[in-house]
Motif scaffolding. Structure first.
Motif, mmCIF file in Angstrom:
data_model
loop_
_atom_site.group_PDB
_atom_site.id
_atom_site.type_symbol
_atom_site.label_atom_id
_atom_site.label_comp_id
_atom_site.label_asym_id
_atom_site.label_seq_id
_atom_site.Cartn_x
_atom_site.Cartn_y
_atom_site.Cartn_z
ATOM 1 N N ALA A 1 0.840 -1.201 0.000
ATOM 2 C CA ALA A 1 0.000 0.000 0.000
ATOM 3 C C ALA A 1 0.876 1.252 0.000
ATOM 4 O O ALA A 1 0.523 2.274 -0.601
ATOM 5 N N TRP A 2 2.024 1.179 0.683
ATOM 6 C CA TRP A 2 2.957 2.305 0.700
ATOM 7 C C TRP A 2 3.517 2.560 -0.696
ATOM 8 O O TRP A 2 3.562 3.686 -1.173
ATOM 9 N N VAL A 3 3.919 1.464 -1.378
ATOM 10 C CA VAL A 3 4.559 1.586 -2.692
ATOM 11 C C VAL A 3 3.550 1.869 -3.799
ATOM 12 O O VAL A 3 3.765 2.760 -4.635
ATOM 13 N N LEU A 4 2.429 1.129 -3.806
ATOM 14 C CA LEU A 4 1.487 1.207 -4.922
ATOM 15 C C LEU A 4 0.452 2.308 -4.764
ATOM 16 O O LEU A 4 -0.010 2.870 -5.763
ATOM 17 N N LEU A 5 0.070 2.608 -3.522
ATOM 18 C CA LEU A 5 -1.008 3.579 -3.303
ATOM 19 C C LEU A 5 -0.546 4.859 -2.624
ATOM 20 O O LEU A 5 -1.323 5.799 -2.480
ATOM 21 N N GLY A 6 0.715 4.882 -2.175
ATOM 22 C CA GLY A 6 1.224 6.072 -1.504
ATOM 23 C C GLY A 6 0.634 6.286 -0.130
ATOM 24 O O GLY A 6 0.601 7.421 0.365
ATOM 25 N N GLU A 7 0.174 5.206 0.534
ATOM 26 C CA GLU A 7 -0.403 5.321 1.875
ATOM 27 C C GLU A 7 0.713 5.208 2.913
ATOM 28 O O GLU A 7 1.073 4.112 3.340
ATOM 29 N N HIS A 8 1.262 6.345 3.292
ATOM 30 C CA HIS A 8 2.362 6.366 4.244
ATOM 31 C C HIS A 8 1.832 6.349 5.673
ATOM 32 O O HIS A 8 0.908 7.092 6.017
ATOM 33 N N LEU A 9 2.412 5.510 6.503
ATOM 34 C CA LEU A 9 2.039 5.458 7.906
ATOM 35 C C LEU A 9 3.102 6.162 8.737
ATOM 36 O O LEU A 9 4.283 6.141 8.405
ATOM 37 N N SER A 10 2.666 6.780 9.828
ATOM 38 C CA SER A 10 3.582 7.497 10.702
ATOM 39 C C SER A 10 4.388 6.509 11.544
ATOM 40 O O SER A 10 4.074 5.320 11.618
ATOM 41 N N ALA A 11 5.432 7.023 12.203
ATOM 42 C CA ALA A 11 6.277 6.168 13.042
ATOM 43 C C ALA A 11 5.480 5.499 14.161
ATOM 44 O O ALA A 11 5.628 4.289 14.389
ATOM 45 N N PRO A 12 4.605 6.232 14.892
ATOM 46 C CA PRO A 12 3.803 5.557 15.929
ATOM 47 C C PRO A 12 2.911 4.460 15.365
ATOM 48 O O PRO A 12 2.699 3.426 16.000
ATOM 49 N N GLN A 13 2.392 4.671 14.160
ATOM 50 C CA GLN A 13 1.543 3.654 13.550
ATOM 51 C C GLN A 13 2.346 2.408 13.194
ATOM 52 O O GLN A 13 1.881 1.281 13.373
ATOM 53 N N LEU A 14 3.550 2.598 12.686
ATOM 54 C CA LEU A 14 4.407 1.460 12.352
ATOM 55 C C LEU A 14 4.781 0.680 13.613
ATOM 56 O O LEU A 14 4.775 -0.553 13.629
ATOM 57 N N ILE A 15 5.112 1.411 14.673
ATOM 58 C CA ILE A 15 5.443 0.751 15.952
ATOM 59 C C ILE A 15 4.220 0.010 16.481
ATOM 60 O O ILE A 15 4.312 -1.136 16.937
ATOM 61 N N GLY A 16 3.054 0.678 16.422
ATOM 62 C CA GLY A 16 1.821 0.036 16.877
ATOM 63 C C GLY A 16 1.499 -1.203 16.063
ATOM 64 O O GLY A 16 1.052 -2.222 16.607
ATOM 65 N N GLY A 17 1.754 -1.143 14.749
ATOM 66 C CA GLY A 17 1.523 -2.310 13.908
ATOM 67 C C GLY A 17 2.404 -3.476 14.305
ATOM 68 O O GLY A 17 1.957 -4.633 14.338
ATOM 69 N N PHE A 18 3.664 -3.188 14.630
ATOM 70 C CA PHE A 18 4.564 -4.247 15.081
ATOM 71 C C PHE A 18 4.073 -4.860 16.389
ATOM 72 O O PHE A 18 4.122 -6.082 16.585
ATOM 73 N N VAL A 19 3.557 -4.011 17.289
ATOM 74 C CA VAL A 19 3.046 -4.507 18.568
ATOM 75 C C VAL A 19 1.793 -5.364 18.340
ATOM 76 O O VAL A 19 1.603 -6.399 18.990
ATOM 77 N N VAL A 20 0.926 -4.941 17.416
ATOM 78 C CA VAL A 20 -0.269 -5.724 17.101
ATOM 79 C C VAL A 20 0.117 -7.120 16.620
ATOM 80 O O VAL A 20 -0.432 -8.135 17.079
ATOM 81 N N LEU A 21 1.060 -7.192 15.690
ATOM 82 C CA LEU A 21 1.484 -8.478 15.153
ATOM 83 C C LEU A 21 2.139 -9.337 16.229
ATOM 84 O O LEU A 21 1.950 -10.556 16.273
ATOM 85 N N THR A 22 2.928 -8.694 17.108
ATOM 86 C CA THR A 22 3.561 -9.433 18.199
ATOM 87 C C THR A 22 2.496 -10.021 19.126
ATOM 88 O O THR A 22 2.568 -11.183 19.526
ATOM 89 N N GLY A 23 1.498 -9.197 19.467
ATOM 90 C CA GLY A 23 0.425 -9.676 20.318
ATOM 91 C C GLY A 23 -0.368 -10.797 19.667
ATOM 92 O O GLY A 23 -0.722 -11.783 20.322
ATOM 93 N N ALA A 24 -0.636 -10.661 18.354
ATOM 94 C CA ALA A 24 -1.365 -11.706 17.642
ATOM 95 C C ALA A 24 -0.570 -13.004 17.628
ATOM 96 O O ALA A 24 -1.110 -14.097 17.813
ATOM 97 N N PHE A 25 0.742 -12.879 17.425
ATOM 98 C CA PHE A 25 1.607 -14.062 17.399
ATOM 99 C C PHE A 25 1.589 -14.779 18.752
ATOM 100 O O PHE A 25 1.439 -16.000 18.832
#
Length: 239
Positions: free
Chosen positions: A190-214
């Motif tokens: 989505a970042w490359v094809l659609l230009g949907e850039h996420l902020s640093a807190p969002q990227l960190i939060g995404g990593f935490v979400v995936l860690t929690g899901a795992f």
């Protein structure tokens, strides 16, 4: 169409939390502390993804639809594994019955989905001439018919067919962990094809979400035996 692709996928990763809540409060089965920790991490990471400190600036309906998708993912993995578990039992003649073929499972599912969506989308009222044009992807024109073909053949038929096969061959827990890569890949694309850039807190939060899901999936209680317990175990891999 209402919220960024990466955010929508990460909201879906609340599925393990929903499943563990169902196991704990509906089935009244205990869950491990590690699983509970995974749920807390997933919810906390999601708060960063949607930037709750900004007053939930994302489209509320979009977030609700993403949450609905999470519920559907739970049912998808439960039903996929439930059919396989029932098939591994004995038939009326005492012989070991084969589980339903994955292609049959996904074919019936897609037929039902097509009928329901036909009533909702009313394709007879669509402007089919649009398929002869192009659609913009971050400033680049792409043939509309090619995008539609990709959605039908790759993102739907191939994706769901391979998903059912993976649940049967890997077990729902392992398949769910591997599926965690979906949100990562989707966010990058989505970042490359659609230009949907996420902020640093969002990227960190995404990593935490995936860690929690795992953690939630890996620490899910193993069911004893039988179709009902197997369905609960399957849901632990729904992501």
């Amino acid at each position: 169409s209402r919220i960024p692709v990466g955010v929508a996928l990460l909201v879906e990763y609340l599925a393990p939390a929903l499943v563990l809540g169902w196991v704990r409060f509906v089935q009244r089965r205990p869950v491990t502390r590690a699983a509970a920790l995974g749920v807390v991490l997933a919810v906390g990471g999601l708060a960063c993804v949607v930037e709750v400190w900004a007053g939930l600036s994302f489209d509320a309906l979009g977030l609700l639809l993403a949450l609905g998708a999470a519920c559907c993912q739970v049912g998808y993995f439960v039903l996929s594994d439930h059919g396989g578990q029932e098939g591994r039992g004995e038939g009326a003649d005492g012989r070991r019955a084969e589980p339903p073929h994955p292609l049959g499972v996904i074919s019936y599912g897609l037929i039902v989905g097509a009928l329901v969506l036909t009533v909702v989308a009313r394709p007879w009222g669509m402007d089919w001439s649009l398929l002869g044009g192009t659609a913009g992807m971050n400033g680049t024109g792409v043939p509309a018919w090619a995008l539609l073909g990709w959605i039908v053949l790759v993102a739907t038929v191939l994706a769901y067919g391979s998903g059912v096969v993976s649940v049967r061959r890997l077990s729902p827990q392992v398949a769910g962990v591997v599926a965690c890569l979906e949100a990562v890949i989707a966010t990058v694309l989505a970042w490359v094809l659609l230009g949907e850039h996420l902020s640093a807190p969002q990227l960190i939060g995404g990593f935490v979400v995936l860690t929690g899901a795992f953690i939630a999936q890996s620490a899910a209680p193993k069911p004893p035996s039988g179709p009902v317990a197997a369905g609960a175990g399957a849901a632990a891999g729904a992501v």
